[in-house]
Structure formats: structure tokens, C-alpha cells
Design a protein around this motif. Structure first.
Motif, PDB file in Angstrom:
ATOM      1  N   LEU A 147       0.992  -1.158   0.123  1.00  0.00           N
ATOM      2  CA  LEU A 147       0.051  -0.095  -0.081  1.00  0.00           C
ATOM      3  C   LEU A 147       0.806   1.163  -0.223  1.00  0.00           C
ATOM      4  CD1 LEU A 147      -2.834   1.249   0.234  1.00  0.00           C
ATOM      5  CD2 LEU A 147      -2.535   1.167   2.602  1.00  0.00           C
ATOM      6  N   THR A 148       1.955   1.197   0.857  1.00  0.00           N
ATOM      7  CA  THR A 148       2.819   2.419   0.755  1.00  0.00           C
ATOM      8  C   THR A 148       3.459   2.481  -0.500  1.00  0.00           C
ATOM      9  OG1 THR A 148       3.324   1.899   3.162  1.00  0.00           O
ATOM     10  CG2 THR A 148       4.930   3.317   2.005  1.00  0.00           C
ATOM     11  N   ASP A 149       3.864   1.648  -1.168  1.00  0.00           N
ATOM     12  CA  ASP A 149       4.601   1.697  -2.416  1.00  0.00           C
ATOM     13  C   ASP A 149       3.317   2.204  -3.399  1.00  0.00           C
ATOM     14  OD1 ASP A 149       6.887   0.639  -1.403  1.00  0.00           O
ATOM     15  OD2 ASP A 149       6.292  -1.123  -2.213  1.00  0.00           O
ATOM     16  N   GLU A 150       2.372   1.876  -3.556  1.00  0.00           N
ATOM     17  CA  GLU A 150       1.279   2.367  -4.388  1.00  0.00           C
ATOM     18  C   GLU A 150       0.795   3.655  -4.225  1.00  0.00           C
ATOM     19  OE1 GLU A 150      -0.578   1.117  -7.260  1.00  0.00           O
ATOM     20  OE2 GLU A 150       1.240  -0.390  -6.964  1.00  0.00           O
ATOM     21  N   VAL A 151       0.824   4.279  -2.752  1.00  0.00           N
ATOM     22  CA  VAL A 151       0.507   5.476  -2.691  1.00  0.00           C
ATOM     23  C   VAL A 151       1.789   6.525  -3.091  1.00  0.00           C
ATOM     24  CG1 VAL A 151       0.240   7.243  -0.582  1.00  0.00           C
ATOM     25  CG2 VAL A 151      -0.933   5.113  -0.568  1.00  0.00           C
ATOM     26  N   ARG A 152       3.059   5.786  -2.970  1.00  0.00           N
ATOM     27  CA  ARG A 152       4.337   6.787  -3.602  1.00  0.00           C
ATOM     28  C   ARG A 152       4.369   6.707  -4.835  1.00  0.00           C
ATOM     29  NH1 ARG A 152       8.531   4.504   0.896  1.00  0.00           N
ATOM     30  NH2 ARG A 152       7.897   5.751   2.817  1.00  0.00           N
ATOM     31  N   ARG A 153       3.847   5.826  -5.672  1.00  0.00           N
ATOM     32  CA  ARG A 153       3.959   5.705  -6.910  1.00  0.00           C
ATOM     33  C   ARG A 153       2.907   6.617  -7.623  1.00  0.00           C
ATOM     34  NH1 ARG A 153       3.666  -0.371  -8.051  1.00  0.00           N
ATOM     35  NH2 ARG A 153       5.179  -0.821  -6.519  1.00  0.00           N
ATOM     36  N   HIS A 154       1.574   6.607  -6.939  1.00  0.00           N
ATOM     37  CA  HIS A 154       0.423   7.447  -7.503  1.00  0.00           C
ATOM     38  C   HIS A 154      -0.173   8.212  -6.423  1.00  0.00           C
ATOM     39  CE1 HIS A 154       0.617   4.781 -10.717  1.00  0.00           C
ATOM     40  NE2 HIS A 154       0.396   3.666  -9.980  1.00  0.00           N
ATOM     41  N   PRO A 155       0.355   9.297  -6.082  1.00  0.00           N
ATOM     42  CA  PRO A 155       0.082  10.096  -5.049  1.00  0.00           C
ATOM     43  C   PRO A 155      -1.440  10.935  -5.063  1.00  0.00           C
ATOM     44  CG  PRO A 155       1.939  11.011  -5.801  1.00  0.00           C
ATOM     45  CD  PRO A 155       1.721   9.863  -6.443  1.00  0.00           C
ATOM     46  N   LEU A 156      -1.469  11.198  -6.172  1.00  0.00           N
ATOM     47  CA  LEU A 156      -2.703  12.156  -6.589  1.00  0.00           C
ATOM     48  C   LEU A 156      -3.804  11.323  -6.403  1.00  0.00           C
ATOM     49  CD1 LEU A 156      -1.596  14.857  -9.089  1.00  0.00           C
ATOM     50  CD2 LEU A 156      -2.091  15.014  -6.691  1.00  0.00           C
ATOM     51  N   GLN A 157      -3.915  10.123  -6.991  1.00  0.00           N
ATOM     52  CA  GLN A 157      -4.827   9.205  -7.142  1.00  0.00           C
ATOM     53  C   GLN A 157      -5.101   8.637  -5.622  1.00  0.00           C
ATOM     54  OE1 GLN A 157      -3.851   5.706  -9.550  1.00  0.00           O
ATOM     55  NE2 GLN A 157      -6.111   4.964  -9.597  1.00  0.00           N
ATOM     56  N   GLY A 184      -7.084  11.224  -3.960  1.00  0.00           N
ATOM     57  CA  GLY A 184      -8.482  11.273  -4.354  1.00  0.00           C
ATOM     58  C   GLY A 184      -9.230  10.272  -3.796  1.00  0.00           C
ATOM     59  N   ILE A 185      -8.885   9.152  -3.664  1.00  0.00           N
ATOM     60  CA  ILE A 185      -9.355   7.832  -3.021  1.00  0.00           C
ATOM     61  C   ILE A 185      -9.515   7.973  -1.601  1.00  0.00           C
ATOM     62  CG2 ILE A 185      -9.219   5.231  -2.641  1.00  0.00           C
ATOM     63  CD1 ILE A 185      -7.734   4.861  -5.113  1.00  0.00           C
ATOM     64  N   ALA A 186      -8.770   8.671  -1.116  1.00  0.00           N
ATOM     65  CA  ALA A 186      -8.881   8.888   0.450  1.00  0.00           C
ATOM     66  C   ALA A 186     -10.052  10.009   0.792  1.00  0.00           C
ATOM     67  CB  ALA A 186      -7.553   9.460   1.178  1.00  0.00           C
ATOM     68  N   ALA A 187     -10.047  11.103  -0.300  1.00  0.00           N
ATOM     69  CA  ALA A 187     -10.943  12.086   0.085  1.00  0.00           C
ATOM     70  C   ALA A 187     -12.292  11.315  -0.293  1.00  0.00           C
ATOM     71  CB  ALA A 187     -10.719  13.149  -0.974  1.00  0.00           C
TER      72      ALA A 187
END
Length: 114
Positions: A86-96, A99-102
Motif C-alpha cells: 500500500l505504501t509503495d502504491e501511494v508513493r507511485r500514485h500520490p494524487l490518485q 482522491g481515493i482517500a477524500a
């Protein structure tokens, strides 16, 4: 209570032999001794079985504890793996990810208001 006298009579007397009170008292004393010996044997047997069951229960408890600890260790490793992914995915796609978190936050807030 009558006291038993020591006699050298045999416990296997013929049926037609005369019986006196001292013979009966001696027989009763032998029966008491036999009952006491039987009670001691039963106590020892019960003690041995109790120890055996205690050992079995302790072993089963230790096995269960070890299996639970192993399962917990496996689950912890798996969760750490998911956390890294999950951390790796967040670092690769921070804006996405933002948006998902919002969006999730908005849905939770909408559900709470109702």
C-alpha cells in the motif's frame, strides 16, 4: 470396638470347623487391612491418573499456545506485506491515492450524518 488377637489360624478353614469370636475378630481385622490397602491403591491410581491428565492438558495448552503464536506471526507478516504494498502504491500514485482517500472520507461522513 473389639480388638483383634493375633492367632495363627488359616483363612481357609473347612466349613464344619467350629468358629469362635477371636477368629471372627481376626477375619474382620484382615478385612479392614485389605480395605485400607485397597483405599491406598485407589488413592495412588487416582493420583497417577490426575497427574497424567494434568500433563496431557498442559501439553495441549502449550501446543495451542504455539499454534496461536504461529498464526499470529503469519498474520503479522502478511499485514506488513500489505502495508508495504500500500505504501509503495501511494508513493507511485500520490494524487490518485489522495482522491481515493477524500472519496472514502466523503462517503463515511455522508453515512454518519444519516
Amino acid at each position: 470396638m473389639a480388638t483383634a488377637k493375633s492367632t495363627s489360624t488359616s483363612s481357609t478353614k473347612a466349613a464344619n470347623d467350629p468358629v469362635n469370636a477371636s477368629d471372627i475378630e481376626a477375619d474382620i481385622q484382615r478385612i479392614r487391612e485389605d480395605i485400607a490397602a485397597l483405599a491406598g491403591s485407589l488413592k495412588n491410581y487416582g493420583s497417577e491418573k490426575s497427574q497424567e491428565y494434568k500433563t496431557r492438558a498442559t501439553t495441549a495448552g502449550e501446543d495451542l499456545t504455539q499454534m496461536s503464536q504461529d498464526a499470529l506471526d503469519d498474520l503479522t507478516r502478511e499485514l506488513k506485506s500489505y502495508e508495504r504494498a500500500l505504501t509503495d502504491e501511494v508513493r507511485r500514485h500520490p494524487l490518485q491515492s489522495l482522491g481515493i482517500a477524500a472519496g472514502v472520507g466523503f462517503l463515511i461522513a455522508a453515512l454518519i450524518r444519516r
